[in-house]
Write a protein that holds these residues in place. Structure first.
Motif, PDB file in Angstrom:
ATOM      1  N   TYR A   1      -5.234   9.203 -10.162  1.00 28.57           N
ATOM      2  CA  TYR A   1      -6.416   8.805 -10.576  1.00 28.57           C
ATOM      3  C   TYR A   1      -7.192   7.904  -9.435  1.00 28.57           C
ATOM      4  N   SER A   2      -6.453   7.075  -9.258  1.00 29.75           N
ATOM      5  CA  SER A   2      -7.124   6.063  -8.143  1.00 29.75           C
ATOM      6  C   SER A   2      -7.454   6.843  -6.686  1.00 29.75           C
ATOM      7  N   TYR A   3      -6.616   7.553  -6.422  1.00 22.25           N
ATOM      8  CA  TYR A   3      -7.018   8.649  -5.132  1.00 22.25           C
ATOM      9  C   TYR A   3      -8.174   9.275  -5.355  1.00 22.25           C
ATOM     10  N   ASP A   4      -8.277   9.998  -6.473  1.00 13.93           N
ATOM     11  CA  ASP A   4      -9.419  10.908  -6.738  1.00 13.93           C
ATOM     12  C   ASP A   4     -10.543  10.285  -6.520  1.00 13.93           C
ATOM     13  N   ALA A   5     -10.688   8.899  -7.487  1.00 14.70           N
ATOM     14  CA  ALA A   5     -11.958   8.276  -7.391  1.00 14.70           C
ATOM     15  C   ALA A   5     -12.071   7.435  -6.051  1.00 14.70           C
ATOM     16  N   LYS A   6     -11.194   7.553  -5.109  1.00 10.92           N
ATOM     17  CA  LYS A   6     -11.456   6.749  -3.730  1.00 10.92           C
ATOM     18  C   LYS A   6     -11.719   5.133  -4.425  1.00 10.92           C
ATOM     19  N   ALA A   7     -10.874   4.782  -5.184  1.00 13.68           N
ATOM     20  CA  ALA A   7     -10.987   3.408  -5.715  1.00 13.68           C
ATOM     21  C   ALA A   7     -10.544   2.278  -4.822  1.00 13.68           C
ATOM     22  N   LEU A   8      -9.691   2.580  -3.647  1.00 10.30           N
ATOM     23  CA  LEU A   8      -9.217   1.588  -2.750  1.00 10.30           C
ATOM     24  C   LEU A   8      -9.106   2.409  -1.505  1.00 10.30           C
ATOM     25  N   ASP A   9      -9.853   1.863  -0.421  1.00  9.84           N
ATOM     26  CA  ASP A   9      -9.692   2.301   0.818  1.00  9.84           C
ATOM     27  C   ASP A   9      -8.831   1.315   1.674  1.00  9.84           C
ATOM     28  N   VAL A  10      -7.506   2.174   1.927  1.00  3.45           N
ATOM     29  CA  VAL A  10      -6.536   1.263   2.518  1.00  3.45           C
ATOM     30  C   VAL A  10      -6.722   0.875   3.938  1.00  3.45           C
ATOM     31  N   ASN A  11      -7.895   1.757   4.635  1.00  2.00           N
ATOM     32  CA  ASN A  11      -8.231   1.334   5.906  1.00  2.00           C
ATOM     33  C   ASN A  11      -8.956  -0.019   5.987  1.00  2.00           C
ATOM     34  N   THR A  12      -9.312  -0.380   4.958  1.00  2.00           N
ATOM     35  CA  THR A  12      -9.823  -2.117   5.027  1.00  2.00           C
ATOM     36  C   THR A  12      -8.901  -3.076   5.049  1.00  2.00           C
ATOM     37  N   LEU A  13      -7.479  -2.528   4.780  1.00  2.00           N
ATOM     38  CA  LEU A  13      -6.223  -3.602   4.560  1.00  2.00           C
ATOM     39  C   LEU A  13      -5.760  -3.797   6.036  1.00  2.00           C
ATOM     40  N   LYS A  14      -5.678  -5.248   6.435  1.00  2.00           N
ATOM     41  CA  LYS A  14      -5.050  -5.521   7.600  1.00  2.00           C
ATOM     42  C   LYS A  14      -3.675  -5.585   7.516  1.00  2.00           C
ATOM     43  N   GLN A  15      -3.119  -5.647   6.513  1.00  2.00           N
ATOM     44  CA  GLN A  15      -1.517  -5.598   6.541  1.00  2.00           C
ATOM     45  C   GLN A  15      -0.962  -4.957   5.342  1.00  2.00           C
ATOM     46  N   LEU A  16      -0.019  -4.205   5.034  1.00  5.37           N
ATOM     47  CA  LEU A  16       0.686  -3.676   3.696  1.00  5.37           C
ATOM     48  C   LEU A  16       2.201  -4.168   3.837  1.00  5.37           C
ATOM     49  N   ASP A  17       2.639  -5.010   3.134  1.00  8.05           N
ATOM     50  CA  ASP A  17       3.898  -5.646   3.417  1.00  8.05           C
ATOM     51  C   ASP A  17       4.975  -4.808   2.550  1.00  8.05           C
ATOM     52  N   ALA A  18       4.686  -4.445   1.481  1.00  6.13           N
ATOM     53  CA  ALA A  18       5.412  -3.207   0.522  1.00  6.13           C
ATOM     54  C   ALA A  18       4.411  -2.548  -0.491  1.00  6.13           C
ATOM     55  N   ILE A  19       5.221  -1.291  -0.867  1.00  2.00           N
ATOM     56  CA  ILE A  19       4.274  -0.592  -1.985  1.00  2.00           C
ATOM     57  C   ILE A  19       5.555  -0.480  -3.050  1.00  2.00           C
ATOM     58  N   VAL A  20       5.155  -0.848  -4.109  1.00  2.00           N
ATOM     59  CA  VAL A  20       5.958  -0.890  -5.514  1.00  2.00           C
ATOM     60  C   VAL A  20       5.501   0.347  -6.258  1.00  2.00           C
ATOM     61  N   ILE A  21       6.592   1.326  -6.545  1.00  2.18           N
ATOM     62  CA  ILE A  21       6.103   2.254  -7.501  1.00  2.18           C
ATOM     63  C   ILE A  21       7.068   2.244  -8.684  1.00  2.18           C
ATOM     64  N   THR A  22       6.592   2.241 -10.026  1.00  2.00           N
ATOM     65  CA  THR A  22       7.263   1.973 -11.167  1.00  2.00           C
ATOM     66  C   THR A  22       8.104   3.083 -11.299  1.00  2.00           C
ATOM     67  N   HIS A  23       7.468   4.224 -11.177  1.00  2.00           N
ATOM     68  CA  HIS A  23       8.113   5.425 -11.664  1.00  2.00           C
ATOM     69  C   HIS A  23       7.438   6.724 -11.130  1.00  2.00           C
ATOM     70  N   GLU A  24       7.984   7.764 -11.341  1.00  2.00           N
ATOM     71  CA  GLU A  24       7.575   9.117 -10.448  1.00  2.00           C
ATOM     72  C   GLU A  24       6.221   9.868 -10.857  1.00  2.00           C
ATOM     73  N   HIS A  25       5.823   9.632 -12.184  1.00  2.00           N
ATOM     74  CA  HIS A  25       4.694  10.414 -12.720  1.00  2.00           C
ATOM     75  C   HIS A  25       3.458  10.133 -11.606  1.00  2.00           C
ATOM     76  N   PRO A  26       2.603  11.386 -11.581  1.00  2.00           N
ATOM     77  CA  PRO A  26       1.498  11.003 -10.510  1.00  2.00           C
ATOM     78  C   PRO A  26       0.594  10.118 -10.752  1.00  2.00           C
ATOM     79  N   ASP A  27       0.226   9.712 -11.832  1.00  2.00           N
ATOM     80  CA  ASP A  27      -0.624   8.696 -12.034  1.00  2.00           C
ATOM     81  C   ASP A  27      -0.169   7.264 -11.573  1.00  2.00           C
ATOM     82  N   HIS A  28       0.999   7.303 -11.110  1.00  2.00           N
ATOM     83  CA  HIS A  28       1.752   5.964 -10.526  1.00  2.00           C
ATOM     84  C   HIS A  28       2.300   6.233  -9.020  1.00  2.00           C
ATOM     85  N   MET A  29       2.576   7.461  -8.882  1.00  2.00           N
ATOM     86  CA  MET A  29       3.092   7.887  -7.391  1.00  2.00           C
ATOM     87  C   MET A  29       2.601   9.352  -6.979  1.00  2.00           C
TER      88      MET A  29
END
Length: 227
Positions: free
Chosen positions: A27-55
């Motif tokens: 849902y976030s990806y389709d809506a382009k809700a976050l442009d990761v190119n604006t991030l200077k760093q990313l220290d971790a990705i947390v995924i609570t479970h495998e459903h596509p609305d989370h992963m």
């Protein structure tokens, strides 16, 4: 700590010079809700479970292209699915600022519920994935994270609360919050509400929780909060 929400359950948490992305879903990806190119760093990705609305694997691949050394923290099942896509550096235990604890995904009518983890960040921010079956009195021997993260979550906890879902109700979410009494609530898992309904519910929840000494944040997409 700063927190921003990017539709549904996708959150960006920044604290102690660390940046953590939580549940980057379709849902976030389709809506382009976050442009990761604006991030200077990313220290971790947390995924609570495998459903596509989370992963959402296509988005995760794009993120890893920009931040190839970023570790992912998730469940055993999600780890297997990600590794099948040649995604590496996946952990099922925590580190010095992330603690993972298995909590049940609520029952779903369309199949078996997947493994689900509750993540605690910096000992004060909690996101439970698709669960209303958890508590905040955690002890090291019951968690999969570092013992240094937190011996017991304090009453000052910031809780990402799933407020609406096919597997759960808003009423149960409110009841749970009143039982747990977090200091602050960040509403998540609300993509199914159209904006007019969501904003109306946010206002009603904010007023109701305020009567019980809980600060409900009616956060909008991309809004950055200091908490």
């Amino acid at each position: 700590m700063t927190i921003s929400k990017h539709i549904h359950s996708c959150l960006l948490v920044e604290d102690q010079n660390k940046t953590i992305l939580i549940d980057p879903g379709n849902y976030s990806y389709d809506a382009k809700a976050l442009d990761v190119n604006t991030l200077k760093q990313l220290d971790a990705i947390v995924i609570t479970h495998e459903h596509p609305d989370h992963m959402y694997i296509p988005w995760i691949k794009e993120i890893i292209q920009k931040f190839p050394n970023t570790p992912i923290f998730t469940t055993n099942n999600a780890k297997q699915l990600l590794e099948q896509e040649n995604i590496e550096n996946i952990n099922t235990k925590g580190n010095e600022f992330i603690s993972l604890e298995p909590v049940p995904h609520e029952k779903i009518w369309m199949g078996k519920a997947p493994e689900n983890v509750m993540a605690t960040l910096f000992g004060k921010f909690v996101t439970p994935g698709d669960s209303h079956s958890f508590n905040l009195n955690r002890h090291p021997e019951h968690s999969e994270g570092s013992h240094e993260v937190v011996d017991q979550v304090s009453n000052d906890v910031i809780l990402a609360l799933p407020v609406q879902a096919p597997w759960g109700s808003t009423t149960r979410a409110v009841e749970l919050a009143l039982e747990l009494k977090p200091k602050i609530i960040i509403p998540i898992h609300d993509w199914h509400w159209r904006d007019e309904a969501r904003k109306s519910f946010y206002q009603r929840l904010k007023e109701y929780f305020a009567q019980n000494g809980i600060d409900f944040k009616a956060v909008e997409t991309g809004e950055i909060m200091e908490v």
